[in-house]
Design a protein around this motif. Sequence first.
Motif, PDB file in Angstrom:
ATOM      1  N   ILE A  19     -17.661  -2.502  -5.992  1.00 28.87           N
ATOM      2  CA  ILE A  19     -16.247  -2.383  -5.624  1.00 28.87           C
ATOM      3  C   ILE A  19     -15.795  -3.773  -5.211  1.00 28.87           C
ATOM      4  O   ILE A  19     -16.441  -4.420  -4.378  1.00 28.87           O
ATOM      5  N   ILE A  20     -14.701  -4.233  -5.789  1.00 27.09           N
ATOM      6  CA  ILE A  20     -14.187  -5.565  -5.511  1.00 27.09           C
ATOM      7  C   ILE A  20     -12.879  -5.424  -4.749  1.00 27.09           C
ATOM      8  O   ILE A  20     -11.986  -4.682  -5.165  1.00 27.09           O
ATOM      9  N   THR A  21     -12.771  -6.140  -3.635  1.00 28.96           N
ATOM     10  CA  THR A  21     -11.530  -6.175  -2.865  1.00 28.96           C
ATOM     11  C   THR A  21     -11.048  -7.620  -2.822  1.00 28.96           C
ATOM     12  O   THR A  21     -11.840  -8.544  -2.655  1.00 28.96           O
ATOM     13  N   HIS A  22      -9.760  -7.800  -2.978  1.00 30.72           N
ATOM     14  CA  HIS A  22      -9.190  -9.152  -2.968  1.00 30.72           C
ATOM     15  C   HIS A  22      -8.594  -9.499  -1.612  1.00 30.72           C
ATOM     16  O   HIS A  22      -8.706 -10.616  -1.153  1.00 30.72           O
ATOM     17  N   ALA A  23      -7.936  -8.537  -1.000  1.00 35.48           N
ATOM     18  CA  ALA A  23      -7.286  -8.752   0.299  1.00 35.48           C
ATOM     19  C   ALA A  23      -6.887  -7.392   0.851  1.00 35.48           C
ATOM     20  O   ALA A  23      -6.794  -6.414   0.103  1.00 35.48           O
ATOM     21  N   PRO A  24      -6.639  -7.313   2.158  1.00 33.61           N
ATOM     22  CA  PRO A  24      -6.187  -6.039   2.722  1.00 33.61           C
ATOM     23  C   PRO A  24      -4.898  -5.558   2.031  1.00 33.61           C
ATOM     24  O   PRO A  24      -4.051  -6.364   1.660  1.00 33.61           O
ATOM     25  N   MET A  25      -4.814  -4.264   1.849  1.00 26.30           N
ATOM     26  CA  MET A  25      -3.657  -3.604   1.240  1.00 26.30           C
ATOM     27  C   MET A  25      -3.464  -3.951  -0.238  1.00 26.30           C
ATOM     28  O   MET A  25      -2.425  -3.709  -0.817  1.00 26.30           O
ATOM     29  N   MET A  26      -4.465  -4.539  -0.866  1.00 27.88           N
ATOM     30  CA  MET A  26      -4.457  -4.774  -2.307  1.00 27.88           C
ATOM     31  C   MET A  26      -5.347  -3.711  -2.946  1.00 27.88           C
ATOM     32  O   MET A  26      -6.238  -3.170  -2.292  1.00 27.88           O
ATOM     33  N   PRO A  27      -5.128  -3.401  -4.221  1.00 29.75           N
ATOM     34  CA  PRO A  27      -5.959  -2.388  -4.881  1.00 29.75           C
ATOM     35  C   PRO A  27      -7.444  -2.759  -4.884  1.00 29.75           C
ATOM     36  O   PRO A  27      -7.801  -3.931  -4.919  1.00 29.75           O
TER      37      PRO A  27
END
Length: 59
Positions: free
Chosen positions: A42-50
């Motif tokens: 799971i890849i996250t870029h920044a808070p509140m981003m998909p």
Amino acid sequence: MSTRWQYHVVEIKPTVLSGFKLQEVQEALSRQGQLGWELVNIITHAPMMPLMAVFKRPD
């Protein structure tokens, strides 16, 4: 002979005010599992981003 893989990326979007709802994330992941996909990352870029969920399955 080595295994060949297919890869599939699913975007999981947060709700406008409350971020990610656990049940919605579980449903999105389970839906792909029922289709034979295995979660790899799971890849996250920044808070509140998909979230980007990366899946694989044998080709």
